[in-house]
Design a protein around this motif. Structure first.
Motif, PDB file in Angstrom:
ATOM      1  N   MET A   1     -24.330  11.759 -12.342  1.00 55.99           N
ATOM      2  CA  MET A   1     -23.930  10.367 -12.510  1.00 55.99           C
ATOM      3  C   MET A   1     -25.156   9.565 -12.933  1.00 55.99           C
ATOM      4  O   MET A   1     -26.228   9.708 -12.359  1.00 55.99           O
ATOM      5  N   TYR A   2     -24.969   8.728 -13.949  1.00 56.61           N
ATOM      6  CA  TYR A   2     -26.061   7.890 -14.443  1.00 56.61           C
ATOM      7  C   TYR A   2     -25.687   6.424 -14.274  1.00 56.61           C
ATOM      8  O   TYR A   2     -24.562   6.026 -14.582  1.00 56.61           O
ATOM      9  N   SER A   3     -26.648   5.636 -13.790  1.00 51.85           N
ATOM     10  CA  SER A   3     -26.452   4.211 -13.589  1.00 51.85           C
ATOM     11  C   SER A   3     -27.424   3.423 -14.450  1.00 51.85           C
ATOM     12  O   SER A   3     -28.516   3.901 -14.767  1.00 51.85           O
ATOM     13  N   ASP A   4     -27.027   2.193 -14.781  1.00 55.18           N
ATOM     14  CA  ASP A   4     -27.899   1.287 -15.503  1.00 55.18           C
ATOM     15  C   ASP A   4     -29.067   0.907 -14.591  1.00 55.18           C
ATOM     16  O   ASP A   4     -28.866   0.593 -13.421  1.00 55.18           O
ATOM     17  N   LYS A   5     -30.292   0.937 -15.108  1.00 56.35           N
ATOM     18  CA  LYS A   5     -31.480   0.666 -14.295  1.00 56.35           C
ATOM     19  C   LYS A   5     -31.485  -0.748 -13.730  1.00 56.35           C
ATOM     20  O   LYS A   5     -31.901  -0.950 -12.594  1.00 56.35           O
ATOM     21  N   GLU A   6     -31.022  -1.698 -14.506  1.00 62.04           N
ATOM     22  CA  GLU A   6     -31.062  -3.087 -14.052  1.00 62.04           C
ATOM     23  C   GLU A   6     -29.870  -3.454 -13.180  1.00 62.04           C
ATOM     24  O   GLU A   6     -30.032  -3.946 -12.068  1.00 62.04           O
ATOM     25  N   SER A   7     -28.672  -3.218 -13.680  1.00 62.73           N
ATOM     26  CA  SER A   7     -27.475  -3.652 -12.954  1.00 62.73           C
ATOM     27  C   SER A   7     -27.018  -2.653 -11.889  1.00 62.73           C
ATOM     28  O   SER A   7     -26.217  -3.003 -11.033  1.00 62.73           O
ATOM     29  N   LYS A   8     -27.495  -1.442 -11.980  1.00 61.42           N
ATOM     30  CA  LYS A   8     -27.097  -0.347 -11.078  1.00 61.42           C
ATOM     31  C   LYS A   8     -25.638   0.061 -11.263  1.00 61.42           C
ATOM     32  O   LYS A   8     -25.092   0.824 -10.477  1.00 61.42           O
ATOM     33  N   ASP A   9     -24.981  -0.433 -12.325  1.00 60.78           N
ATOM     34  CA  ASP A   9     -23.602  -0.043 -12.621  1.00 60.78           C
ATOM     35  C   ASP A   9     -23.571   1.406 -13.102  1.00 60.78           C
ATOM     36  O   ASP A   9     -24.453   1.841 -13.841  1.00 60.78           O
ATOM     37  N   HIS A  10     -22.532   2.134 -12.691  1.00 56.06           N
ATOM     38  CA  HIS A  10     -22.331   3.510 -13.144  1.00 56.06           C
ATOM     39  C   HIS A  10     -21.959   3.468 -14.625  1.00 56.06           C
ATOM     40  O   HIS A  10     -20.990   2.821 -15.005  1.00 56.06           O
ATOM     41  N   VAL A  11     -22.726   4.164 -15.485  1.00 57.45           N
ATOM     42  CA  VAL A  11     -22.468   4.107 -16.921  1.00 57.45           C
ATOM     43  C   VAL A  11     -22.047   5.443 -17.536  1.00 57.45           C
ATOM     44  O   VAL A  11     -21.371   5.456 -18.562  1.00 57.45           O
ATOM     45  N   PHE A  12     -22.450   6.569 -16.934  1.00 59.55           N
ATOM     46  CA  PHE A  12     -22.096   7.870 -17.489  1.00 59.55           C
ATOM     47  C   PHE A  12     -21.817   8.886 -16.392  1.00 59.55           C
ATOM     48  O   PHE A  12     -22.503   8.917 -15.372  1.00 59.55           O
ATOM     49  N   THR A  13     -20.814   9.722 -16.656  1.00 57.06           N
ATOM     50  CA  THR A  13     -20.593  10.934 -15.863  1.00 57.06           C
ATOM     51  C   THR A  13     -20.757  12.092 -16.830  1.00 57.06           C
ATOM     52  O   THR A  13     -20.082  12.159 -17.853  1.00 57.06           O
ATOM     53  N   VAL A  14     -21.674  12.982 -16.498  1.00 54.55           N
ATOM     54  CA  VAL A  14     -22.101  14.023 -17.426  1.00 54.55           C
ATOM     55  C   VAL A  14     -22.017  15.392 -16.757  1.00 54.55           C
ATOM     56  O   VAL A  14     -22.319  15.542 -15.577  1.00 54.55           O
ATOM     57  N   HIS A  15     -21.619  16.384 -17.535  1.00 51.63           N
ATOM     58  CA  HIS A  15     -21.726  17.784 -17.108  1.00 51.63           C
ATOM     59  C   HIS A  15     -22.640  18.483 -18.093  1.00 51.63           C
ATOM     60  O   HIS A  15     -22.471  18.355 -19.312  1.00 51.63           O
ATOM     61  N   GLN A  16     -23.627  19.211 -17.566  1.00 53.56           N
ATOM     62  CA  GLN A  16     -24.545  19.954 -18.431  1.00 53.56           C
ATOM     63  C   GLN A  16     -24.169  21.429 -18.408  1.00 53.56           C
ATOM     64  O   GLN A  16     -23.933  22.003 -17.348  1.00 53.56           O
ATOM     65  N   GLY A  17     -24.117  22.038 -19.581  1.00 52.48           N
ATOM     66  CA  GLY A  17     -23.755  23.446 -19.708  1.00 52.48           C
ATOM     67  C   GLY A  17     -22.330  23.589 -20.208  1.00 52.48           C
ATOM     68  O   GLY A  17     -21.626  22.611 -20.430  1.00 52.48           O
ATOM     69  N   GLY A  18     -21.921  24.824 -20.379  1.00 48.95           N
ATOM     70  CA  GLY A  18     -20.583  25.090 -20.894  1.00 48.95           C
ATOM     71  C   GLY A  18     -19.503  24.901 -19.851  1.00 48.95           C
ATOM     72  O   GLY A  18     -19.750  24.998 -18.648  1.00 48.95           O
ATOM     73  N   LEU A  19     -18.300  24.623 -20.312  1.00 53.26           N
ATOM     74  CA  LEU A  19     -17.117  24.528 -19.464  1.00 53.26           C
ATOM     75  C   LEU A  19     -16.035  25.429 -20.046  1.00 53.26           C
ATOM     76  O   LEU A  19     -15.909  25.553 -21.262  1.00 53.26           O
ATOM     77  N   THR A  20     -15.255  26.027 -19.171  1.00 52.28           N
ATOM     78  CA  THR A  20     -14.134  26.853 -19.621  1.00 52.28           C
ATOM     79  C   THR A  20     -12.914  25.970 -19.869  1.00 52.28           C
ATOM     80  O   THR A  20     -12.875  24.804 -19.454  1.00 52.28           O
ATOM     81  N   GLU A  21     -11.912  26.537 -20.500  1.00 53.34           N
ATOM     82  CA  GLU A  21     -10.663  25.810 -20.711  1.00 53.34           C
ATOM     83  C   GLU A  21     -10.063  25.408 -19.369  1.00 53.34           C
ATOM     84  O   GLU A  21      -9.606  24.278 -19.189  1.00 53.34           O
ATOM     85  N   GLU A  22     -10.076  26.325 -18.408  1.00 52.75           N
ATOM     86  CA  GLU A  22      -9.522  26.034 -17.083  1.00 52.75           C
ATOM     87  C   GLU A  22     -10.254  24.860 -16.430  1.00 52.75           C
ATOM     88  O   GLU A  22      -9.622  23.959 -15.862  1.00 52.75           O
ATOM     89  N   GLN A  23     -11.578  24.849 -16.518  1.00 53.11           N
ATOM     90  CA  GLN A  23     -12.344  23.750 -15.931  1.00 53.11           C
ATOM     91  C   GLN A  23     -12.020  22.424 -16.619  1.00 53.11           C
ATOM     92  O   GLN A  23     -11.852  21.402 -15.946  1.00 53.11           O
ATOM     93  N   LEU A  24     -11.936  22.420 -17.936  1.00 52.59           N
ATOM     94  CA  LEU A  24     -11.587  21.191 -18.651  1.00 52.59           C
ATOM     95  C   LEU A  24     -10.184  20.712 -18.280  1.00 52.59           C
ATOM     96  O   LEU A  24      -9.946  19.514 -18.117  1.00 52.59           O
ATOM     97  N   ARG A  25      -9.262  21.643 -18.119  1.00 55.03           N
ATOM     98  CA  ARG A  25      -7.902  21.266 -17.720  1.00 55.03           C
ATOM     99  C   ARG A  25      -7.894  20.655 -16.321  1.00 55.03           C
ATOM    100  O   ARG A  25      -7.168  19.688 -16.054  1.00 55.03           O
ATOM    101  N   ILE A  26      -8.700  21.195 -15.408  1.00 52.04           N
ATOM    102  CA  ILE A  26      -8.796  20.645 -14.052  1.00 52.04           C
ATOM    103  C   ILE A  26      -9.370  19.230 -14.101  1.00 52.04           C
ATOM    104  O   ILE A  26      -8.854  18.317 -13.447  1.00 52.04           O
ATOM    105  N   ILE A  27     -10.434  19.039 -14.867  1.00 48.78           N
ATOM    106  CA  ILE A  27     -11.052  17.715 -14.988  1.00 48.78           C
ATOM    107  C   ILE A  27     -10.058  16.718 -15.560  1.00 48.78           C
ATOM    108  O   ILE A  27      -9.854  15.626 -15.018  1.00 48.78           O
ATOM    109  N   PHE A  28      -9.394  17.085 -16.657  1.00 43.59           N
ATOM    110  CA  PHE A  28      -8.469  16.159 -17.294  1.00 43.59           C
ATOM    111  C   PHE A  28      -7.220  15.944 -16.470  1.00 43.59           C
ATOM    112  O   PHE A  28      -6.616  14.858 -16.527  1.00 43.59           O
ATOM    113  N   ALA A  29      -6.808  16.907 -15.670  1.00 42.28           N
ATOM    114  CA  ALA A  29      -5.673  16.702 -14.775  1.00 42.28           C
ATOM    115  C   ALA A  29      -6.023  15.596 -13.773  1.00 42.28           C
ATOM    116  O   ALA A  29      -5.190  14.731 -13.471  1.00 42.28           O
ATOM    117  N   GLU A  30      -7.253  15.613 -13.291  1.00 38.59           N
ATOM    118  CA  GLU A  30      -7.692  14.563 -12.365  1.00 38.59           C
ATOM    119  C   GLU A  30      -7.780  13.201 -13.080  1.00 38.59           C
ATOM    120  O   GLU A  30      -7.660  12.155 -12.457  1.00 38.59           O
TER     121      GLU A  30
END
Length: 194
Positions: A161-190
């Motif tokens: 999770m990445y936040s803006d340095k000044e406002s501290k607002d959450h600006v990005f949710t990031v996953h590093q590395g590869g994801l499988t189809e099943e993992q992407l389906r789980i994420i998008f289902a949520e």
């Protein structure tokens, strides 16, 4: 008796007419071929704000898979859950993910945007995002806000999770590395995509 010279001239005239017709048909076919190929050819099309382009034009694709630049405001305006995969056509884990991205992009048109940008070809596309390794995926909810995974999902798949340095607002949710189809389906289902 028929004049031999007249017969030869008539024959030559008919021959030239036949050759002309054949040349005209070939020319028409060639022009049709060129027009069709030009329409299908990859183009760099700008959006209204001139900032996001796609690598190709496909009338059936509202949310194209391949991008040449990424604009955060454009993503937020989609109105559907979105993932941008930052990778490269020549990176091995990126190549492994490519068929999954293609499949989900085609399957989820109008439900979710699954997009990819080659960061080695289009270096400007990465500047506004926290990409440290490739592949890296950045997730946005339908309202354009950063996706926040549940605790259960965080146990299965690691997100940063990445936040803006000044406002501290959450600006990005990031996953590093590869994801499988099943993992992407789980994420998008949520995220509400079935």
């Amino acid at each position: 008796m028929v004049d031999n010279q007249t017969t030869k001239n008539e024959y030559k005239k008919q021959l030239w007419i036949r050759i002309s017709v054949i040349v005209a048909i070939v020319a028409v076919i060639g022009i049709i071929f060129l027009i069709k190929n030009t329409a299908k050819k990859d183009t760099a099309a700008l959006t209204d704000d001139g900032s996001q382009t796609t690598e190709h034009s496909d009338a059936d694709e509202t949310y194209p898979l391949k991008l040449t630049a990424v604009n955060i405001e454009t993503i937020k305006a989609y109105g559907i859950p979105t993932v941008i995969d930052f990778g490269s056509d020549s990176c091995i884990p990126c190549k492994e993910m490519a068929p999954t991205l293609e499949k989900l992009n085609a399957e989820w048109q109008e439900k979710a945007a699954v997009q990819f940008i080659d960061v080695w070809k289009y270096t400007d596309g990465v500047s506004d995002f926290p990409v440290q390794v490739i592949p890296t995926q950045v997730f946005f909810n339908a309202d354009g806000s950063p996706f926040i995974p549940s605790e259960d999902l965080q146990k299965e798949i690691q997100f940063d999770m990445y936040s803006d340095k000044e406002s501290k607002d959450h600006v990005f949710t990031v996953h590093q590395g590869g994801l499988t189809e099943e993992q992407l389906r789980i994420i998008f289902a949520e995220m509400g995509v079935e």
